[in-house]
Scaffold this motif. Structure first.
Motif, mmCIF file in Angstrom:
data_model
loop_
_atom_site.group_PDB
_atom_site.id
_atom_site.type_symbol
_atom_site.label_atom_id
_atom_site.label_comp_id
_atom_site.label_asym_id
_atom_site.label_seq_id
_atom_site.Cartn_x
_atom_site.Cartn_y
_atom_site.Cartn_z
ATOM 1 N N LEU A 1 35.931 -36.265 -61.953
ATOM 2 C CA LEU A 1 35.093 -36.159 -63.141
ATOM 3 C C LEU A 1 35.254 -34.808 -63.812
ATOM 4 O O LEU A 1 35.175 -34.705 -65.032
ATOM 5 C CB LEU A 1 33.624 -36.394 -62.772
ATOM 6 C CG LEU A 1 33.208 -37.847 -62.579
ATOM 7 C CD1 LEU A 1 33.113 -38.559 -63.886
ATOM 8 C CD2 LEU A 1 33.990 -38.625 -61.588
ATOM 9 N N ASP A 2 35.495 -33.783 -63.032
ATOM 10 C CA ASP A 2 35.747 -32.457 -63.578
ATOM 11 C C ASP A 2 37.166 -32.423 -64.138
ATOM 12 O O ASP A 2 38.123 -32.749 -63.439
ATOM 13 C CB ASP A 2 35.584 -31.396 -62.484
ATOM 14 C CG ASP A 2 35.931 -30.015 -62.985
ATOM 15 O OD1 ASP A 2 35.104 -29.423 -63.701
ATOM 16 O OD2 ASP A 2 37.054 -29.541 -62.684
ATOM 17 N N ALA B 1 26.935 -44.766 -48.375
ATOM 18 C CA ALA B 1 25.499 -44.736 -48.092
ATOM 19 C C ALA B 1 24.764 -43.883 -49.129
ATOM 20 O O ALA B 1 23.704 -44.283 -49.635
ATOM 21 C CB ALA B 1 25.252 -44.205 -46.679
ATOM 22 N N TYR B 2 25.320 -42.736 -49.451
ATOM 23 C CA TYR B 2 24.690 -41.856 -50.437
ATOM 24 C C TYR B 2 24.629 -42.532 -51.808
ATOM 25 O O TYR B 2 23.592 -42.525 -52.474
ATOM 26 C CB TYR B 2 25.448 -40.525 -50.529
ATOM 27 C CG TYR B 2 24.870 -39.609 -51.576
ATOM 28 C CD1 TYR B 2 23.708 -38.893 -51.325
ATOM 29 C CD2 TYR B 2 25.476 -39.491 -52.824
ATOM 30 C CE1 TYR B 2 23.159 -38.071 -52.300
ATOM 31 C CE2 TYR B 2 24.933 -38.665 -53.805
ATOM 32 C CZ TYR B 2 23.779 -37.965 -53.536
ATOM 33 O OH TYR B 2 23.228 -37.157 -54.500
ATOM 34 N N LEU B 3 25.744 -43.094 -52.232
ATOM 35 C CA LEU B 3 25.797 -43.741 -53.549
ATOM 36 C C LEU B 3 24.844 -44.932 -53.624
ATOM 37 O O LEU B 3 24.155 -45.115 -54.631
ATOM 38 C CB LEU B 3 27.231 -44.164 -53.863
ATOM 39 C CG LEU B 3 28.183 -42.998 -54.165
ATOM 40 C CD1 LEU B 3 29.635 -43.436 -54.012
ATOM 41 C CD2 LEU B 3 27.918 -42.445 -55.555
ATOM 42 N N LEU C 1 31.449 -49.916 -57.810
ATOM 43 C CA LEU C 1 32.309 -48.770 -57.536
ATOM 44 C C LEU C 1 33.012 -48.990 -56.203
ATOM 45 O O LEU C 1 32.371 -49.100 -55.163
ATOM 46 C CB LEU C 1 31.479 -47.488 -57.482
ATOM 47 C CG LEU C 1 32.221 -46.220 -57.095
ATOM 48 C CD1 LEU C 1 33.276 -45.856 -58.147
ATOM 49 C CD2 LEU C 1 31.237 -45.065 -56.898
ATOM 50 N N ARG C 2 34.322 -49.033 -56.271
ATOM 51 C CA ARG C 2 35.139 -49.204 -55.060
ATOM 52 C C ARG C 2 35.709 -47.847 -54.666
ATOM 53 O O ARG C 2 36.394 -47.207 -55.459
ATOM 54 C CB ARG C 2 36.268 -50.181 -55.345
ATOM 55 C CG ARG C 2 37.219 -50.359 -54.207
ATOM 56 C CD ARG C 2 38.275 -51.368 -54.590
ATOM 57 N NE ARG C 2 39.329 -51.396 -53.615
ATOM 58 C CZ ARG C 2 40.200 -52.371 -53.508
ATOM 59 N NH1 ARG C 2 40.141 -53.401 -54.331
ATOM 60 N NH2 ARG C 2 41.130 -52.328 -52.602
ATOM 61 N N LEU C 3 35.424 -47.417 -53.450
ATOM 62 C CA LEU C 3 35.946 -46.161 -52.935
ATOM 63 C C LEU C 3 37.194 -46.441 -52.111
ATOM 64 O O LEU C 3 37.163 -47.253 -51.182
ATOM 65 C CB LEU C 3 34.913 -45.450 -52.055
ATOM 66 C CG LEU C 3 33.811 -44.682 -52.761
ATOM 67 C CD1 LEU C 3 32.877 -45.609 -53.505
ATOM 68 C CD2 LEU C 3 33.044 -43.862 -51.764
ATOM 69 N N GLY D 1 28.496 -36.221 -61.046
ATOM 70 C CA GLY D 1 29.177 -36.621 -62.276
ATOM 71 C C GLY D 1 29.503 -38.096 -62.289
ATOM 72 O O GLY D 1 29.357 -38.781 -63.320
ATOM 73 N N LEU D 2 29.927 -38.612 -61.156
ATOM 74 C CA LEU D 2 30.251 -40.032 -61.039
ATOM 75 C C LEU D 2 28.996 -40.891 -61.213
ATOM 76 O O LEU D 2 29.002 -41.887 -61.935
ATOM 77 C CB LEU D 2 30.904 -40.288 -59.680
ATOM 78 C CG LEU D 2 31.471 -41.650 -59.412
ATOM 79 C CD1 LEU D 2 32.575 -42.007 -60.406
ATOM 80 C CD2 LEU D 2 32.031 -41.713 -57.987
ATOM 81 N N ILE D 3 27.922 -40.481 -60.565
ATOM 82 C CA ILE D 3 26.652 -41.208 -60.691
ATOM 83 C C ILE D 3 26.171 -41.198 -62.140
ATOM 84 O O ILE D 3 25.746 -42.235 -62.678
ATOM 85 C CB ILE D 3 25.592 -40.606 -59.736
ATOM 86 C CG1 ILE D 3 25.978 -40.906 -58.282
ATOM 87 C CG2 ILE D 3 24.195 -41.119 -60.066
ATOM 88 C CD1 ILE D 3 25.214 -40.094 -57.260
ATOM 89 N N GLU D 4 26.250 -40.050 -62.783
ATOM 90 C CA GLU D 4 25.831 -39.938 -64.186
ATOM 91 C C GLU D 4 26.678 -40.842 -65.079
ATOM 92 O O GLU D 4 26.146 -41.515 -65.972
ATOM 93 C CB GLU D 4 25.954 -38.484 -64.646
ATOM 94 C CG GLU D 4 25.482 -38.253 -66.055
ATOM 95 C CD GLU D 4 25.616 -36.795 -66.456
ATOM 96 O OE1 GLU D 4 25.877 -36.554 -67.649
ATOM 97 O OE2 GLU D 4 25.457 -35.906 -65.602
#
Length: 184
Positions: A77-78, A170-172, A140-142, A126-129
């Motif tokens: 994102l950066d 888990a966080y996401l 969202l696939r990691l 940034g990804l969450i936003e």
């Protein structure tokens, strides 16, 4: 190509155009998409596109008229980090993500996780936003970074462990993001 797909269409649910960067051939893809939609044997097939999002904003509408959806890759994102990883700006990638989400054609966002490189708190936020800014939920696939098939420069970055992917998922999910692992 369309004739061959039509010959096997009864065994298929859909077709996905991928490999390298398929949108580099956007004019050709638009013609293929149109031909598939006109082929009676292919009417039931979904037509998807796998992309890194570097296609210019002005070329997406032509593809999206015939395409059911896009799976889009995000590296960082950066912008500075994205340049470090890919050698290019991420402005078009992020613009593509927003444009596709607005058109309800973003089927899946894919994040290549490079452990201890792009999995920082700032990148996660940034990804969450970004995802929360979409008008519709987008999964969202990691994907964990692996050394297989990368150039020598890419071997400097660590591979991503399953444990780290699980922590991130888990966080996401706790943040309301539909996240899952793409690992086999």
């Amino acid at each position: 190509m369309v004739t061959e797909i039509g010959q096997h269409a009864m065994l298929l649910d859909g077709v996905t155009f991928s490999g390298g960067e398929a949108t580099l051939q956007h004019r050709f893809l638009a013609q293929v998409f149109t031909a598939l939609r006109r082929e009676p044997n292919c009417e039931h097939l979904s037509v998807l596109l796998d992309s890194n999002g570097l296609l210019s904003e002005r070329h997406w509408p032509e593809l999206l008229r015939q395409c059911d959806g896009v799976m889009l890759d995000i590296k960082a994102l950066d912008n500075g980090l994205h340049r470090q990883l890919t050698g290019r700006s991420n402005v078009r990638v992020l613009d593509s993500a927003r444009q596709l989400a607005q058109a309800n054609k973003l089927m899946e966002l894919r994040w290549l996780v490079i452990q201890d490189v792009n999995d920082t708190a700032a990148e996660l936020e940034g990804l969450i936003e970004l995802i929360r800014g979409f008008p519709h939920p987008v999964p969202l696939r990691l994907n964990g970074y692996r050394h297989h098939g990368v150039r020598q420069q890419g071997k400097q970055w660590p591979e991503t462990t399953e444990h780290r992917l699980s922590e991130l998922i888990a966080y996401l999910r706790a943040q309301g993001i539909e996240a899952y692992s793409g690992q086999l």
